[in-house]
Design a protein around this motif. Sequence first.
Motif, PDB file in Angstrom:
ATOM      1  N   VAL A   1       0.751  -1.228   0.046  1.00  0.00           N
ATOM      2  CA  VAL A   1       0.111   0.036  -0.243  1.00  0.00           C
ATOM      3  C   VAL A   1       0.892   1.387   0.001  1.00  0.00           C
ATOM      4  O   VAL A   1       1.972   1.491   0.834  1.00  0.00           O
ATOM      5  N   ASP A   2       0.778   2.155  -0.855  1.00  0.00           N
ATOM      6  CA  ASP A   2       1.476   3.327  -1.155  1.00  0.00           C
ATOM      7  C   ASP A   2       0.754   4.274  -0.361  1.00  0.00           C
ATOM      8  O   ASP A   2       1.399   5.318   0.208  1.00  0.00           O
ATOM      9  N   ASP A   3      -0.498   4.413  -0.329  1.00  0.00           N
ATOM     10  CA  ASP A   3      -1.390   5.413   0.653  1.00  0.00           C
ATOM     11  C   ASP A   3      -1.323   5.083   1.897  1.00  0.00           C
ATOM     12  O   ASP A   3      -2.175   4.237   2.456  1.00  0.00           O
ATOM     13  N   GLU A   4      -0.717   5.754   2.842  1.00  0.00           N
ATOM     14  CA  GLU A   4      -0.408   5.345   4.434  1.00  0.00           C
ATOM     15  C   GLU A   4      -1.841   5.772   5.062  1.00  0.00           C
ATOM     16  O   GLU A   4      -2.004   5.438   6.019  1.00  0.00           O
ATOM     17  N   SER A   5      -2.580   6.586   4.329  1.00  0.00           N
ATOM     18  CA  SER A   5      -3.923   6.920   5.130  1.00  0.00           C
ATOM     19  C   SER A   5      -4.989   6.132   4.807  1.00  0.00           C
ATOM     20  O   SER A   5      -6.051   6.277   5.341  1.00  0.00           O
ATOM     21  N   ILE A   6      -4.930   4.977   4.078  1.00  0.00           N
ATOM     22  CA  ILE A   6      -5.642   3.697   3.774  1.00  0.00           C
ATOM     23  C   ILE A   6      -5.770   3.233   5.499  1.00  0.00           C
ATOM     24  O   ILE A   6      -4.594   2.642   5.815  1.00  0.00           O
ATOM     25  N   GLU A   7      -7.014   2.953   5.873  1.00  0.00           N
ATOM     26  CA  GLU A   7      -7.336   2.487   7.360  1.00  0.00           C
ATOM     27  C   GLU A   7      -8.315   1.731   7.321  1.00  0.00           C
ATOM     28  O   GLU A   7      -9.215   1.557   6.374  1.00  0.00           O
ATOM     29  N   ALA A   8      -8.526   0.749   8.489  1.00  0.00           N
ATOM     30  CA  ALA A   8      -9.988  -0.096   8.637  1.00  0.00           C
ATOM     31  C   ALA A   8     -10.980   0.726   8.339  1.00  0.00           C
ATOM     32  O   ALA A   8     -11.073   1.957   8.648  1.00  0.00           O
ATOM     33  N   GLY A   9     -12.062   0.169   7.571  1.00  0.00           N
ATOM     34  CA  GLY A   9     -13.049   0.670   7.222  1.00  0.00           C
ATOM     35  C   GLY A   9     -13.201   1.158   5.649  1.00  0.00           C
ATOM     36  O   GLY A   9     -14.362   1.685   5.184  1.00  0.00           O
ATOM     37  N   ASP A  10     -11.964   1.452   5.340  1.00  0.00           N
ATOM     38  CA  ASP A  10     -12.084   2.167   3.882  1.00  0.00           C
ATOM     39  C   ASP A  10     -12.310   0.997   2.803  1.00  0.00           C
ATOM     40  O   ASP A  10     -11.870  -0.214   2.940  1.00  0.00           O
ATOM     41  N   LEU A  11     -12.987   1.491   1.883  1.00  0.00           N
ATOM     42  CA  LEU A  11     -13.300   0.705   0.614  1.00  0.00           C
ATOM     43  C   LEU A  11     -12.083   0.879  -0.243  1.00  0.00           C
ATOM     44  O   LEU A  11     -11.538   2.038  -0.427  1.00  0.00           O
ATOM     45  N   VAL A  12     -11.630  -0.043  -0.874  1.00  0.00           N
ATOM     46  CA  VAL A  12     -10.369  -0.128  -1.651  1.00  0.00           C
ATOM     47  C   VAL A  12     -10.547  -0.634  -3.070  1.00  0.00           C
ATOM     48  O   VAL A  12     -11.608  -1.515  -3.178  1.00  0.00           O
ATOM     49  N   ALA A  13      -9.768  -0.098  -3.891  1.00  0.00           N
ATOM     50  CA  ALA A  13      -9.769  -0.533  -5.212  1.00  0.00           C
ATOM     51  C   ALA A  13      -8.705  -0.903  -5.752  1.00  0.00           C
ATOM     52  O   ALA A  13      -7.367  -0.708  -5.254  1.00  0.00           O
ATOM     53  N   ALA A  14      -8.493  -1.784  -6.827  1.00  0.00           N
ATOM     54  CA  ALA A  14      -7.313  -2.347  -7.616  1.00  0.00           C
ATOM     55  C   ALA A  14      -6.658  -1.137  -8.048  1.00  0.00           C
ATOM     56  O   ALA A  14      -7.027  -0.444  -8.679  1.00  0.00           O
ATOM     57  N   HIS A  15      -5.372  -1.067  -7.838  1.00  0.00           N
ATOM     58  CA  HIS A  15      -4.584  -0.041  -8.507  1.00  0.00           C
ATOM     59  C   HIS A  15      -3.898  -0.592  -9.541  1.00  0.00           C
ATOM     60  O   HIS A  15      -3.193  -1.624  -9.744  1.00  0.00           O
ATOM     61  N   PRO A  16      -3.906   0.064 -10.617  1.00  0.00           N
ATOM     62  CA  PRO A  16      -3.195  -0.293 -11.841  1.00  0.00           C
ATOM     63  C   PRO A  16      -1.696  -0.453 -11.747  1.00  0.00           C
ATOM     64  O   PRO A  16      -0.994   0.302 -10.875  1.00  0.00           O
ATOM     65  N   CYS A  17      -1.218  -1.600 -12.217  1.00  0.00           N
ATOM     66  CA  CYS A  17       0.331  -1.854 -12.158  1.00  0.00           C
ATOM     67  C   CYS A  17       1.129  -0.789 -12.849  1.00  0.00           C
ATOM     68  O   CYS A  17       1.016  -0.907 -13.911  1.00  0.00           O
ATOM     69  N   PRO A  18       2.103  -0.335 -12.287  1.00  0.00           N
ATOM     70  CA  PRO A  18       3.045   0.532 -13.139  1.00  0.00           C
ATOM     71  C   PRO A  18       4.020  -0.101 -14.184  1.00  0.00           C
ATOM     72  O   PRO A  18       4.337  -1.399 -13.626  1.00  0.00           O
ATOM     73  N   GLY A  19       4.261   0.442 -14.998  1.00  0.00           N
ATOM     74  CA  GLY A  19       5.532  -0.323 -16.072  1.00  0.00           C
ATOM     75  C   GLY A  19       4.667  -1.447 -16.986  1.00  0.00           C
ATOM     76  O   GLY A  19       4.003  -1.423 -16.937  1.00  0.00           O
ATOM     77  N   THR A  20       5.722  -2.000 -17.722  1.00  0.00           N
ATOM     78  CA  THR A  20       5.312  -2.955 -18.586  1.00  0.00           C
ATOM     79  C   THR A  20       5.359  -4.308 -18.062  1.00  0.00           C
ATOM     80  O   THR A  20       4.649  -5.256 -18.731  1.00  0.00           O
ATOM     81  N   THR A  21       5.940  -4.752 -17.208  1.00  0.00           N
ATOM     82  CA  THR A  21       5.933  -5.947 -16.694  1.00  0.00           C
ATOM     83  C   THR A  21       5.797  -5.984 -15.118  1.00  0.00           C
ATOM     84  O   THR A  21       6.620  -5.987 -14.445  1.00  0.00           O
ATOM     85  N   PRO A  22       4.254  -5.902 -14.785  1.00  0.00           N
ATOM     86  CA  PRO A  22       3.818  -5.704 -13.263  1.00  0.00           C
ATOM     87  C   PRO A  22       4.213  -6.898 -12.751  1.00  0.00           C
ATOM     88  O   PRO A  22       4.045  -8.056 -13.232  1.00  0.00           O
ATOM     89  N   THR A  23       4.756  -6.752 -11.569  1.00  0.00           N
ATOM     90  CA  THR A  23       5.016  -8.004 -10.700  1.00  0.00           C
ATOM     91  C   THR A  23       4.137  -7.826  -9.478  1.00  0.00           C
ATOM     92  O   THR A  23       3.797  -8.865  -8.751  1.00  0.00           O
ATOM     93  N   ARG A  24       3.863  -6.680  -9.092  1.00  0.00           N
ATOM     94  CA  ARG A  24       3.058  -6.265  -7.989  1.00  0.00           C
ATOM     95  C   ARG A  24       2.071  -5.084  -7.935  1.00  0.00           C
ATOM     96  O   ARG A  24       2.681  -4.092  -8.710  1.00  0.00           O
ATOM     97  N   CYS A  25       0.894  -5.402  -7.669  1.00  0.00           N
ATOM     98  CA  CYS A  25       0.060  -4.007  -7.860  1.00  0.00           C
ATOM     99  C   CYS A  25      -0.427  -3.748  -6.517  1.00  0.00           C
ATOM    100  O   CYS A  25      -0.151  -4.555  -5.668  1.00  0.00           O
ATOM    101  N   GLY A  26      -0.861  -2.714  -6.331  1.00  0.00           N
ATOM    102  CA  GLY A  26      -1.678  -2.122  -4.977  1.00  0.00           C
ATOM    103  C   GLY A  26      -3.080  -1.926  -4.679  1.00  0.00           C
ATOM    104  O   GLY A  26      -3.605  -2.066  -5.608  1.00  0.00           O
TER     105      GLY A  26
END
Length: 186
Positions: A1-26
């Motif tokens: 998680v890059d956004d440190e403000s994400i906390e319990a109770g938050d709705l979250v969405a898939a974050h697009p993977c950066p670059g052309t060979t994504p190995t991990r998404c946020g």
Amino acid sequence: VDDESIEAGDLVAAHPCPGTTPTRCGLVKTQSPYDQKVIGIISTKASLTFSPDTDKGRPVALAGRVPVKVSMENGPIKAGDWLTSSSTPGVAMKATKPGPMVGQALESYNDKSYPTILAFVSLSYADPTGLLSKLSLDDSGAVITSSVRASTLKLGAIEATSASVILSNNCHSSEGWNPESTCPGS
């Protein structure tokens, strides 16, 4: 998680993977009403986690009962109402039209602040209005409905325009709707 403000109770969405060979998404907080990328709610007490990243990771509830932040954007929430993302990042609202849902409210709410209520997480596409339940498909895949209301309706080469056009399919044949036919007994 890059956004440190994400906390319990938050709705979250898939974050697009950066670059052309994504190995991990946020994850990011949901950003808009009926967010198509919603994947869950950040849990307060996860019973099971699969991420090896315990420093930056957050437990995402994909099913079960969890607290979720809510708003009154679409009006008061009653227990049983479908919940979806609101225009406030990471906050749910009562769903009033078909779209992606994060789950159903297990508690009611009708205040102005952003509280947390208990929800049953069940990621799905739902129709709280019942609109889609009035449609069906015939054997060829054509949509069947008992009535249609529209200001303009185009059926092939036929176009009808008025304040309200109502077509009923109470009598139709296997060949489809025929504007020249009459129903038996009419």
